[in-house]
Design a protein around this motif. Structure first.
Motif, PDB file in Angstrom:
ATOM      1  N   CYS A   1       1.966  72.308 -77.678  1.00  0.00           N
ATOM      2  CA  CYS A   1       1.445  71.309 -76.743  1.00  0.00           C
ATOM      3  C   CYS A   1       0.746  72.037 -75.611  1.00  0.00           C
ATOM      4  CB  CYS A   1       2.581  70.445 -76.203  1.00  0.00           C
ATOM      5  SG  CYS A   1       2.094  69.223 -74.963  1.00  0.00           S
TER       6      CYS A   1
ATOM      7  N   ALA B   1       5.560  66.989 -72.778  1.00  0.00           N
ATOM      8  CA  ALA B   1       6.223  67.448 -74.001  1.00  0.00           C
ATOM      9  C   ALA B   1       7.064  66.335 -74.616  1.00  0.00           C
ATOM     10  CB  ALA B   1       7.092  68.660 -73.690  1.00  0.00           C
TER      11      ALA B   1
ATOM     12  N   VAL C   1       8.828  70.805 -79.192  1.00  0.00           N
ATOM     13  CA  VAL C   1       7.487  70.774 -78.591  1.00  0.00           C
ATOM     14  C   VAL C   1       7.364  71.970 -77.655  1.00  0.00           C
ATOM     15  CG1 VAL C   1       5.828  69.429 -77.272  1.00  0.00           C
ATOM     16  CG2 VAL C   1       7.463  68.264 -78.769  1.00  0.00           C
TER      17      VAL C   1
ATOM     18  N   THR D   1       4.813  63.836 -76.326  1.00  0.00           N
ATOM     19  CA  THR D   1       4.295  64.395 -77.576  1.00  0.00           C
ATOM     20  C   THR D   1       5.348  64.320 -78.675  1.00  0.00           C
ATOM     21  OG1 THR D   1       2.787  65.892 -76.422  1.00  0.00           O
ATOM     22  CG2 THR D   1       3.385  66.477 -78.677  1.00  0.00           C
ATOM     23  N   GLY D   2       6.582  64.726 -78.352  1.00  0.00           N
ATOM     24  CA  GLY D   2       7.641  64.735 -79.353  1.00  0.00           C
ATOM     25  C   GLY D   2       8.061  63.347 -79.785  1.00  0.00           C
TER      26      GLY D   2
ATOM     27  N   PRO E   1      11.883  69.660 -75.667  1.00  0.00           N
ATOM     28  CA  PRO E   1      10.768  70.351 -75.021  1.00  0.00           C
ATOM     29  C   PRO E   1      11.155  71.789 -74.710  1.00  0.00           C
ATOM     30  CG  PRO E   1      11.879  68.921 -73.457  1.00  0.00           C
ATOM     31  CD  PRO E   1      12.596  68.762 -74.766  1.00  0.00           C
TER      32      PRO E   1
ATOM     33  N   CYS F   1      12.280  67.509 -83.405  1.00  0.00           N
ATOM     34  CA  CYS F   1      10.912  67.828 -82.979  1.00  0.00           C
ATOM     35  C   CYS F   1      10.964  68.805 -81.805  1.00  0.00           C
ATOM     36  CB  CYS F   1      10.168  66.570 -82.570  1.00  0.00           C
ATOM     37  SG  CYS F   1      10.087  65.298 -83.854  1.00  0.00           S
TER      38      CYS F   1
ATOM     39  N   ARG G   1       5.760  71.858 -82.897  1.00  0.00           N
ATOM     40  CA  ARG G   1       4.421  71.454 -82.469  1.00  0.00           C
ATOM     41  C   ARG G   1       4.058  72.134 -81.144  1.00  0.00           C
ATOM     42  NH1 ARG G   1       1.412  67.042 -83.861  1.00  0.00           N
ATOM     43  NH2 ARG G   1       2.290  67.601 -85.887  1.00  0.00           N
TER      44      ARG G   1
ATOM     45  N   GLN H   1       5.496  74.500 -75.135  1.00  0.00           N
ATOM     46  CA  GLN H   1       4.463  74.689 -74.115  1.00  0.00           C
ATOM     47  C   GLN H   1       4.406  76.142 -73.636  1.00  0.00           C
ATOM     48  OE1 GLN H   1       5.867  71.678 -71.307  1.00  0.00           O
ATOM     49  NE2 GLN H   1       4.261  70.273 -71.963  1.00  0.00           N
TER      50      GLN H   1
END
Length: 250
Positions: free
Chosen positions: A70, A78, A44, A81-82, A16, A42, A68, A46
């Motif tokens: 978020c 986060a 993520v 999501t990941g 994250p 991954c 990605r 923010q």
């Protein structure tokens, strides 16, 4: 004759990040240089600014690295999501200000292989090697390998999501991290404490291992130490109050 296929990686990584800019690229590079390969990394994001997205273009040609955005806020959102994006059965987690040792992933893989009942594991978070005189680098050092299986033993396990791994099946069973907890969320801290409490109540085992290590590169001003402690203990207290309400002592 066809060449034999190498075994598919058993572990993915979730990072994250929020407004760290190019710092997260250092973390990603350390995860690409591991003795054990990650199935996915991954990231993520923010962030309010666009510099993190720009920094991640360095890895645009690597399908292993997934970036990605978020729009939700807080580290737990986060992480959820990941982890949902990741496809390996094991998930490693670290911070966007951490440098993973070369054996970070292999250490967690060995822990889960040796301990099939363990669903969550924590490793070492070493402090920055060169902190400035007016600051400190939050850390957590594991003294010995340890496994617990009851909520009454939680005091023996610490750990932080800066160096954490879990079985994705456990995350699914527990419906993920509680998005009220963690930095950026309403309760500000203790996302890993709440997750571990719920896992122990669900009869999962939790481990600490000396085999997985990251170095925490960020520093906190000494003048902010008291506020950091208050934030962390507030989140921890609420996490245990939640458990007391859901699982009262009889």
């Amino acid at each position: 004759m066809n060449e034999p296929r190498s075994a598919e990686p058993m572990i993915s990584v979730v990072i994250p990040t929020r407004d760290r800019g190019s710092a997260v690229a250092i973390t990603v590079r350390s995860l690409l240089d591991q003795t054990a390969q990650a199935k996915e990394i991954c990231v993520v994001d923010q962030s309010y600014r666009g510099d993190t997205e720009l920094a991640m273009t360095e890895f645009a040609d690597l399908p292993q690295v997934i970036y990605r955005r978020c729009n939700k806020r807080g580290i737990s959102a986060a992480l959820n999501t990941g982890i949902a994006l990741a496809t390996a059965p094991l998930i490693a987690i670290t911070g966007d200000d951490c440098l993973a040792d070369a054996d970070f992933l292999s250490g967690f893989l060995q822990t889960f292989s040796d301990q099939p009942l363990t669903a969550i594991a924590f490793g070492n978070v070493l402090p920055s090697p060169t902190p400035s005189p007016a600051s400190f680098s939050p850390s957590y050092v594991v003294k010995t390998n340890l496994v617990v299986g009851r909520l009454s033993e939680k005091a023996r396990i610490g750990g932080t999501s800066a160096c954490m791994a879990l079985r994705k099946a456990c995350w699914s069973h527990l419906s993920g991290f509680d998005e009220m907890f963690g930095v950026g969320a309403p309760l500000g801290a203790a996302e890993e404490t709440d997750f571990v409490n719920r896992a122990l109540c669900a009869k999962y085992c939790v481990a600490e291992t000396v085999e997985a290590t990251v170095t925490h590169l960020s520093e906190v001003a000494c003048t902010d130490r008291a506020e950091l402690v208050r934030r962390n203990w507030r989140g921890t207290g609420i996490a245990f109050a939640k458990m007391a309400r859901l699982h009262p002592v009889k």
